[in-house]
Motif scaffolding. Structure first.
Motif, PDB file in Angstrom:
ATOM      1  N   THR A 235       0.843  -1.199   0.000  1.00 53.49           N
ATOM      2  CA  THR A 235       0.000   0.000   0.000  1.00 53.49           C
ATOM      3  C   THR A 235       0.879   1.250   0.000  1.00 53.49           C
ATOM      4  N   TRP A 236       0.513   2.238  -0.821  1.00 57.10           N
ATOM      5  CA  TRP A 236       1.256   3.497  -0.862  1.00 57.10           C
ATOM      6  C   TRP A 236       0.868   4.358   0.332  1.00 57.10           C
ATOM      7  N   LYS A 237       1.885   4.791   1.087  1.00 55.01           N
ATOM      8  CA  LYS A 237       1.690   5.601   2.288  1.00 55.01           C
ATOM      9  C   LYS A 237       2.420   6.937   2.137  1.00 55.01           C
ATOM     10  N   LEU A 238       1.789   8.002   2.617  1.00 61.90           N
ATOM     11  CA  LEU A 238       2.414   9.316   2.624  1.00 61.90           C
ATOM     12  C   LEU A 238       3.538   9.315   3.651  1.00 61.90           C
ATOM     13  N   PHE A 239       4.758   9.544   3.191  1.00 60.76           N
ATOM     14  CA  PHE A 239       5.943   9.496   4.035  1.00 60.76           C
ATOM     15  C   PHE A 239       6.408  10.903   4.411  1.00 60.76           C
ATOM     16  N   ALA A 240       6.322  11.826   3.440  1.00 61.56           N
ATOM     17  CA  ALA A 240       6.765  13.197   3.696  1.00 61.56           C
ATOM     18  C   ALA A 240       6.013  14.155   2.775  1.00 61.56           C
ATOM     19  N   ARG A 241       5.843  15.364   3.275  1.00 60.06           N
ATOM     20  CA  ARG A 241       5.167  16.402   2.488  1.00 60.06           C
ATOM     21  C   ARG A 241       5.774  17.740   2.835  1.00 60.06           C
ATOM     22  N   GLN A 242       6.000  18.568   1.807  1.00 62.06           N
ATOM     23  CA  GLN A 242       6.452  19.935   2.051  1.00 62.06           C
ATOM     24  C   GLN A 242       5.718  20.854   1.103  1.00 62.06           C
ATOM     25  N   ALA A 243       5.219  21.955   1.636  1.00 65.00           N
ATOM     26  CA  ALA A 243       4.479  22.934   0.856  1.00 65.00           C
ATOM     27  C   ALA A 243       5.187  24.285   0.912  1.00 65.00           C
ATOM     28  N   VAL A 244       5.034  25.059  -0.163  1.00 67.76           N
ATOM     29  CA  VAL A 244       5.524  26.428  -0.211  1.00 67.76           C
ATOM     30  C   VAL A 244       4.424  27.306  -0.792  1.00 67.76           C
ATOM     31  N   LYS A 245       4.323  28.525  -0.298  1.00 62.72           N
ATOM     32  CA  LYS A 245       3.315  29.451  -0.802  1.00 62.72           C
ATOM     33  C   LYS A 245       3.675  29.900  -2.214  1.00 62.72           C
ATOM     34  N   ILE A 246       2.646  30.075  -3.031  1.00 65.78           N
ATOM     35  CA  ILE A 246       2.822  30.620  -4.378  1.00 65.78           C
ATOM     36  C   ILE A 246       1.869  31.811  -4.536  1.00 65.78           C
ATOM     37  N   GLN A 247       2.158  32.654  -5.491  1.00 61.72           N
ATOM     38  CA  GLN A 247       1.314  33.840  -5.733  1.00 61.72           C
ATOM     39  C   GLN A 247       0.219  33.544  -6.697  1.00 61.72           C
TER      40      GLN A 247
END
Length: 146
Positions: A134-146
């Motif tokens: 099963t595919w599991k979320l391991f890491a996530r990173q977000a950045v703001k965009i305009q």
């Protein structure tokens, strides 16, 4: 006899290559389905869905620099601290390499975090690992965009 062996070797290589390509295609579709499951879990604040899609080792980075582990990530959505009213994902790409995949997309959404209306415009990179099929979320990173 040499010709027959050569033809059999070529046929075997073709079968293996085709099987690998099919598996990669299936994995890509499975990752896309996991991303959609995550999106739905975030929209609904559904504990069971969020817990099932996240790896125990989850590192969930927000565009403001805050980083959460799995427990904090799930609790934020269940409690309404993070509350998405809409989530639209665009420009999504999925790359699979063995038991690891990464997904990039842009997220546009309406929020109501802690009862305060707002909007989100972020670019996201997620890393997925295949655990017990099963595919599991391991890491996530977000950045703001305009």
């Amino acid at each position: 006899m040499k010709t027959l062996k050569m033809l059999l070797a070529i046929a075997l290589i073709a079968v293996v290559c085709t099987a690998n390509a099919a598996t990669k295609g299936d994995d890509k579709k499975d990752v896309e389905q996991a991303v959609e499951k995550l999106r739905q879990g975030m929209l609904n604040g559904d504990r069971a869905t969020l817990e099932s899609v996240a790896a125990e080792e989850l590192s969930y980075g927000h565009s403001n620099g805050r980083v959460e582990d799995k427990k904090e990530f799930v609790e934020a959505f269940v409690s309404g601290t993070s509350d998405f009213k809409t989530i639209e994902l665009t420009d999504q790409t999925v790359t699979v390499s063995g038991n690891t995949a990464w997904v990039r997309h842009k997220l546009y959404g309406e929020t109501n975090d802690k009862g305060v209306p707002g909007t989100a415009k972020i670019s996201i990179l997620t890393v997925w690992v295949k655990q017990k099929g099963t595919w599991k979320l391991f890491a996530r990173q977000a950045v703001k965009i305009q």
